[in-house]
Scaffold this motif. Structure first.
Motif, short mmCIF file in Angstrom:
data_model
loop_
_atom_site.label_atom_id
_atom_site.label_comp_id
_atom_site.label_asym_id
_atom_site.label_seq_id
_atom_site.Cartn_x
_atom_site.Cartn_y
_atom_site.Cartn_z
N ARG A 154 -10.96 -61.24 -45.80
CA ARG A 154 -11.96 -61.68 -44.83
C ARG A 154 -13.08 -60.65 -44.69
NH1 ARG A 154 -13.87 -66.49 -43.48
NH2 ARG A 154 -13.54 -67.12 -41.30
N GLN A 155 -12.73 -59.37 -44.69
CA GLN A 155 -13.74 -58.32 -44.62
C GLN A 155 -14.65 -58.38 -45.85
OE1 GLN A 155 -11.33 -54.84 -44.21
NE2 GLN A 155 -10.78 -55.29 -42.07
N ALA A 156 -14.06 -58.64 -47.01
CA ALA A 156 -14.85 -58.76 -48.23
C ALA A 156 -15.80 -59.94 -48.15
CB ALA A 156 -13.92 -58.91 -49.44
N GLN A 157 -15.36 -61.01 -47.53
CA GLN A 157 -16.20 -62.19 -47.36
C GLN A 157 -17.40 -61.88 -46.45
OE1 GLN A 157 -14.19 -65.54 -45.59
NE2 GLN A 157 -15.55 -67.03 -46.56
N VAL A 158 -17.15 -61.15 -45.37
CA VAL A 158 -18.22 -60.75 -44.46
C VAL A 158 -19.22 -59.85 -45.18
CG1 VAL A 158 -18.78 -59.48 -42.36
CG2 VAL A 158 -16.80 -61.00 -42.39
N LEU A 159 -18.70 -58.89 -45.94
CA LEU A 159 -19.58 -57.98 -46.67
C LEU A 159 -20.42 -58.73 -47.70
CD1 LEU A 159 -20.49 -55.06 -47.17
CD2 LEU A 159 -18.62 -54.85 -48.82
N THR A 205 -18.65 -64.76 -31.56
CA THR A 205 -19.30 -63.59 -32.16
C THR A 205 -18.42 -62.36 -32.07
OG1 THR A 205 -20.40 -63.13 -30.04
CG2 THR A 205 -21.62 -64.46 -31.64
N ASN A 206 -17.42 -62.37 -31.18
CA ASN A 206 -16.51 -61.23 -31.07
C ASN A 206 -15.74 -61.02 -32.37
OD1 ASN A 206 -17.26 -60.67 -28.45
ND2 ASN A 206 -15.62 -61.88 -27.54
N ALA A 207 -15.36 -62.13 -33.02
CA ALA A 207 -14.65 -62.02 -34.30
C ALA A 207 -15.54 -61.38 -35.36
CB ALA A 207 -14.19 -63.40 -34.75
N ALA A 208 -16.83 -61.79 -35.38
CA ALA A 208 -17.77 -61.17 -36.32
C ALA A 208 -17.93 -59.69 -36.02
CB ALA A 208 -19.12 -61.88 -36.23
N GLU A 209 -18.01 -59.35 -34.74
CA GLU A 209 -18.14 -57.95 -34.36
C GLU A 209 -16.94 -57.13 -34.80
OE1 GLU A 209 -19.86 -54.55 -32.77
OE2 GLU A 209 -20.78 -56.53 -32.97
N ASP A 210 -15.75 -57.68 -34.67
CA ASP A 210 -14.53 -56.97 -35.09
C ASP A 210 -14.56 -56.66 -36.59
OD1 ASP A 210 -13.57 -57.04 -32.52
OD2 ASP A 210 -12.26 -58.77 -32.85
N HIS A 211 -14.98 -57.64 -37.39
CA HIS A 211 -15.05 -57.42 -38.84
C HIS A 211 -16.14 -56.40 -39.19
CE1 HIS A 211 -12.05 -60.30 -40.07
NE2 HIS A 211 -12.64 -61.28 -39.39
N ARG A 244 -15.94 -48.68 -40.17
CA ARG A 244 -14.89 -47.65 -40.23
C ARG A 244 -14.53 -47.33 -41.69
NH1 ARG A 244 -12.56 -50.74 -36.04
NH2 ARG A 244 -11.11 -51.68 -37.53
N LYS A 245 -14.59 -48.33 -42.54
CA LYS A 245 -14.22 -48.14 -43.95
C LYS A 245 -15.38 -47.65 -44.82
CE LYS A 245 -10.34 -51.38 -43.86
NZ LYS A 245 -9.71 -52.58 -44.45
N GLY A 246 -16.54 -47.45 -44.19
CA GLY A 246 -17.64 -46.80 -44.90
C GLY A 246 -18.55 -47.70 -45.69
N TYR A 247 -18.51 -49.02 -45.44
CA TYR A 247 -19.37 -49.94 -46.18
C TYR A 247 -20.69 -50.23 -45.49
CZ TYR A 247 -15.55 -50.87 -49.42
OH TYR A 247 -14.58 -50.73 -50.37
N GLN A 305 -22.73 -49.21 -48.95
CA GLN A 305 -22.35 -49.50 -50.32
C GLN A 305 -21.71 -50.88 -50.41
OE1 GLN A 305 -19.32 -46.38 -51.18
NE2 GLN A 305 -17.96 -48.10 -51.53
N GLN A 306 -21.84 -51.47 -51.59
CA GLN A 306 -21.20 -52.74 -51.85
C GLN A 306 -19.80 -52.47 -52.40
OE1 GLN A 306 -23.62 -55.44 -54.17
NE2 GLN A 306 -25.47 -54.36 -53.59
#
Length: 235
Positions: A8-13, A41-47, A53-56, A71-72
């Motif tokens: 899911r995080q990859a999808q957001v990125l 929008t809270n779910a979007a904010e969480d992602h 945090r992971k540096g992207y 970074q991608q």
């Protein structure tokens, strides 16, 4: 170093990268939620916070589009967006489209000024149409805002109706420079000149007449043009 993402995080990125490539600015939380089917929008904010945090990405507090791509994903195959810097006769750099080389830019978020309400400061909230993330290295000096150009009076130096003029706030300018000027309650973009000690604002289109500042008119320089973003391709 950036760490592995969930699906899911990859999808957001991926969506952030896609929208940056297509529009030149990052999505709002509401846009992310709508496009990815989140219930709030809270779910979007969480992602987004997880990606930060992971540096992207980097998040800018207080800005609706305050997302800067750091970074991608290493496996991402999207083509890097290109910026075609050019120079018009005025010596002012401009980009042919709103498009950015995403991973390593020095991006900044600027207010976009649409129509200026009579008598109001140019950066007053009622004049700000939206915020745009742009690469500050595009411009000769770091701008403070973007002004949407109205009309074709500066056509012959490549400033066209609908373009976004990058403006640095200042109350002073030299003869020959392109300025954003206020005459009474009207704001205009022209080349600064002087004739017999009096201020003249020159168009760059023979269909328009020079503006001679008359006695009693309230005149002020609002800013200096430092670059241009072309929003439509030339035909």
């Amino acid at each position: 170093m950036a760490t592995e993402l969930t699906a899911r995080q990859a999808q957001v990125l991926d969506l952030i990268v896609q929208l940056l490539e297509q529009t030149g600015f990052p999505p709002t939380r509401a846009e992310l939620a709508r496009k990815l089917g989140f219930k709030s929008t809270n779910a979007a904010e969480d992602h987004l916070r997880a990606l930060a945090r992971k540096g992207y990405i980097e998040l800018k507090a207080g800005a609706s589009r305050g997302i800067r791509l750091i970074q991608q994903k290493p496996t991402h195959n999207s083509t890097q967006a290109q910026i075609a810097d050019q120079t018009v006769e005025s010596g002012m750099p401009y980009a042919s489209t709103i498009s950015y080389a995403l991973p390593s830019l020095n991006q900044t978020t600027l207010p976009l000024i649409g129509r200026v309400a009579a008598g109001s400061p140019i950066l007053a909230q009622e004049n700000v149409a939206k915020e745009l993330a742009v690469d500050s290295s595009l411009f000769s000096s770091r701008p403070d805002y973007l002004l949407q150009v109205r009309g074709m009076s500066m056509r012959d130096i490549g400033i066209l109706d609908g373009d976004l003029l990058a403006v640095k706030k200042t109350s002073e300018a030299r003869v020959g420079e392109i300025v954003v000027a206020r005459i009474d309650d009207e704001v205009t973009v022209k080349r600064l000149s002087r004739e017999k000690g009096k201020i003249v604002l020159l168009p760059e289109n023979p269909d328009f007449e020079p503006i001679h500042i008359r006695s009693g008119e309230v005149f002020a320089i609002e800013g200096l043009a430092v670059g241009l973003i072309r929003t439509q391709p030339l035909h």
